[in-house]
Structure formats: structure tokens, C-alpha cells
Design a protein around this motif. Structure first.
Motif, PDB file in Angstrom:
ATOM      1  N   TYR A  57     -11.915 -18.233 -19.940  1.00  0.00           N
ATOM      2  CA  TYR A  57     -10.743 -17.434 -20.259  1.00  0.00           C
ATOM      3  C   TYR A  57     -10.002 -18.197 -21.338  1.00  0.00           C
ATOM      4  CZ  TYR A  57     -11.290 -14.629 -15.965  1.00  0.00           C
ATOM      5  OH  TYR A  57     -11.738 -13.794 -14.983  1.00  0.00           O
ATOM      6  N   GLN A 102      -6.595 -18.095 -23.911  1.00  0.00           N
ATOM      7  CA  GLN A 102      -5.342 -17.513 -24.373  1.00  0.00           C
ATOM      8  C   GLN A 102      -5.269 -17.746 -25.873  1.00  0.00           C
ATOM      9  OE1 GLN A 102      -1.706 -19.328 -22.982  1.00  0.00           O
ATOM     10  NE2 GLN A 102      -0.500 -17.514 -23.451  1.00  0.00           N
ATOM     11  N   PRO A 105      -2.703 -11.454 -18.054  1.00  0.00           N
ATOM     12  CA  PRO A 105      -3.067 -12.874 -17.984  1.00  0.00           C
ATOM     13  C   PRO A 105      -3.764 -13.193 -16.657  1.00  0.00           C
ATOM     14  CG  PRO A 105      -0.809 -12.627 -18.761  1.00  0.00           C
ATOM     15  CD  PRO A 105      -1.269 -11.268 -18.300  1.00  0.00           C
ATOM     16  N   THR A 159       0.755 -13.330 -27.555  1.00  0.00           N
ATOM     17  CA  THR A 159      -0.538 -13.948 -27.271  1.00  0.00           C
ATOM     18  C   THR A 159      -1.411 -12.910 -26.566  1.00  0.00           C
ATOM     19  OG1 THR A 159       0.068 -14.819 -25.087  1.00  0.00           O
ATOM     20  CG2 THR A 159       0.535 -16.225 -26.983  1.00  0.00           C
ATOM     21  N   TRP A 208      -5.281 -12.627 -24.026  1.00  0.00           N
ATOM     22  CA  TRP A 208      -6.291 -13.338 -23.247  1.00  0.00           C
ATOM     23  C   TRP A 208      -7.624 -12.617 -23.381  1.00  0.00           C
ATOM     24  CZ3 TRP A 208      -6.026 -17.820 -20.369  1.00  0.00           C
ATOM     25  CH2 TRP A 208      -4.751 -18.354 -20.141  1.00  0.00           C
ATOM     26  N   THR A 221      -7.143 -20.735 -30.217  1.00  0.00           N
ATOM     27  CA  THR A 221      -7.009 -20.827 -28.765  1.00  0.00           C
ATOM     28  C   THR A 221      -5.832 -21.723 -28.406  1.00  0.00           C
ATOM     29  OG1 THR A 221      -9.361 -20.453 -28.392  1.00  0.00           O
ATOM     30  CG2 THR A 221      -8.169 -21.596 -26.650  1.00  0.00           C
TER      31      THR A 221
END
Length: 193
Positions: free
Chosen positions: A77, A79, A118, A136, A138, A162
Motif C-alpha cells: 500500500y 500513499q 486510506p 494524497t 492510496w 510515495t
């Protein structure tokens, strides 16, 4: 001797290795600070110091080599800085050019999907820019390769650096509800293949 296997949620800020004799790394945090691992324990693969998540450890060197030489899926994962576009996701899926060992390298095709919310990850000591400083997004990205800092290089190559990176799955094993620094002694890791 019966080999030992461990599943670890590597916290942000730790190196994926044990004590180093390098004087420049004396202030770094190592895996041995998290648990009393037996002599000869090694990480299978690595997560860089600024990444977190699932890491396997073993005392069985041949098993470590076997895992590293097979195309086992690893899911992360990430962000990202900004709201990633579908075009950028498609680029990632096809493969992008990154630098590796001073040369250009085109990554293999992979699976990427935008996460609608998220993910639930443990709190981190890492200070991450929040939405007050810009949006942002994800993504989940699943690879079968693992070049040095690959996911970070890939997302930067499509214009979305990232901010936070967590490996959440290797093969069939997921981090589930593990907490940062948690270690699970596992009788076997052979079920991941």
C-alpha cells in the motif's frame, strides 16, 4: 537443528538487517532490537529504512534463497503525493523505466488499483504531510519482483512520489491486524509458495 521462521511487521525507521560493524550505522535501529532472534536469523528480502510492513525472517538459508528466486507476489500500500490519475495507474501496470544499479530498467507488468479510502495501518512515528498541504491518494501495487526501492521509483516515474509505503502481503500471508514491531514465531513459511 530445526530451523526457525518468523513473521514480522517491520516498523518505519528500522533496517532489515541485524547489527552492523559499520561505524556509520551505530545509531541505526536493527531487527535485533525488536525480538531475541536466534543466531543465524536472516531477513528474506528487505524493506528499506523508510518502509514498513511484512517481513519474513528465517534461520534456513536455502529456504531464503528459494523464496527470493521464485516469483512470489508482494503487495504494497502506497500513499502518494497528489491524486493519481487512471493514466498513471495504467503506466505503472504496463511497466515504467527506473534507475537500478546505475542503469535504466523497465519494470515488469504489475497490478495496481486505487484504494477508495486510506487503509488501516498501525500508527507510525513517520511525519507524513496531510491533506492541509495538498491531497494524497492510496494505491495497492502487486509485484513479482523486488528491485531496490522499486515502488518508490515507480510512483515517482509517473509523477506521484510515495509518502508512506507498507508491504501488506507476501504470497498468501497478509499482515492482517499486526502491530508495528510485532513478531510471530511460525512453524513454517512454506505455505506462502
Amino acid at each position: 537443528m530445526k530451523h526457525q521462521h518468523y513473521i514480522l511487521y517491520k516498523p518505519y525507521g528500522y533496517l532489515s538487517q541485524f547489527i552492523s560493524n559499520d561505524s556509520k550505522q551505530q545509531r541505526k535501529k536493527f531487527l535485533g532490537n525488536l525480538y531475541d532472534f536466534p543466531n543465524g536469523t536472516m531477513a528474506i528480502g528487505r524493506l528499506d529504512e523508510k518502509s514498513e510492513g511484512l517481513l519474513f525472517l528465517t534461520t534456513d538459508g536455502s529456504f531464503s534463497n528459494h523464496i527470493c528466486s521464485h516469483k512470489i507476489e508482494k503487495e504494497y500500500y502506497a500513499q502518494l503525493n497528489g491524486v493519481i490519475t487512471q493514466d498513471a495507474i495504467s503506466e505503472l501496470e504496463k511497466g515504467v523505466e527506473i534507475g537500478f544499479n546505475g542503469k535504466k530498467y523497465t519494470t515488469n507488468p504489475c497490478r495496481v488499483k486505487l484504494l477508495p479510502t486510506p487503509p488501516s495501518l498501525p500508527d507510525t512515528i513517520q511525519k507524513i504531510r496531510d491533506d492541509r498541504h495538498g491531497p494524497t491518494s492510496w494505491i495497492s501495487i502487486t509485484l513479482q519482483e523486488g528491485k531496490f526501492r522499486q515502488v518508490r521509483k515507480m510512483t515517482s516515474a509517473v509523477g506521484y512520489p510515495t509518502l508512506r509505503l507498507a508491504r501488506v502481503r507476501i504470497g498468501k500471508i497478509r499482515i492482517e491486524k499486526m502491530t508495528a514491531g510485532e513478531v510471530i514465531h511460525s512453524p513454517s513459511l512454506h505455505e506462502i509458495i
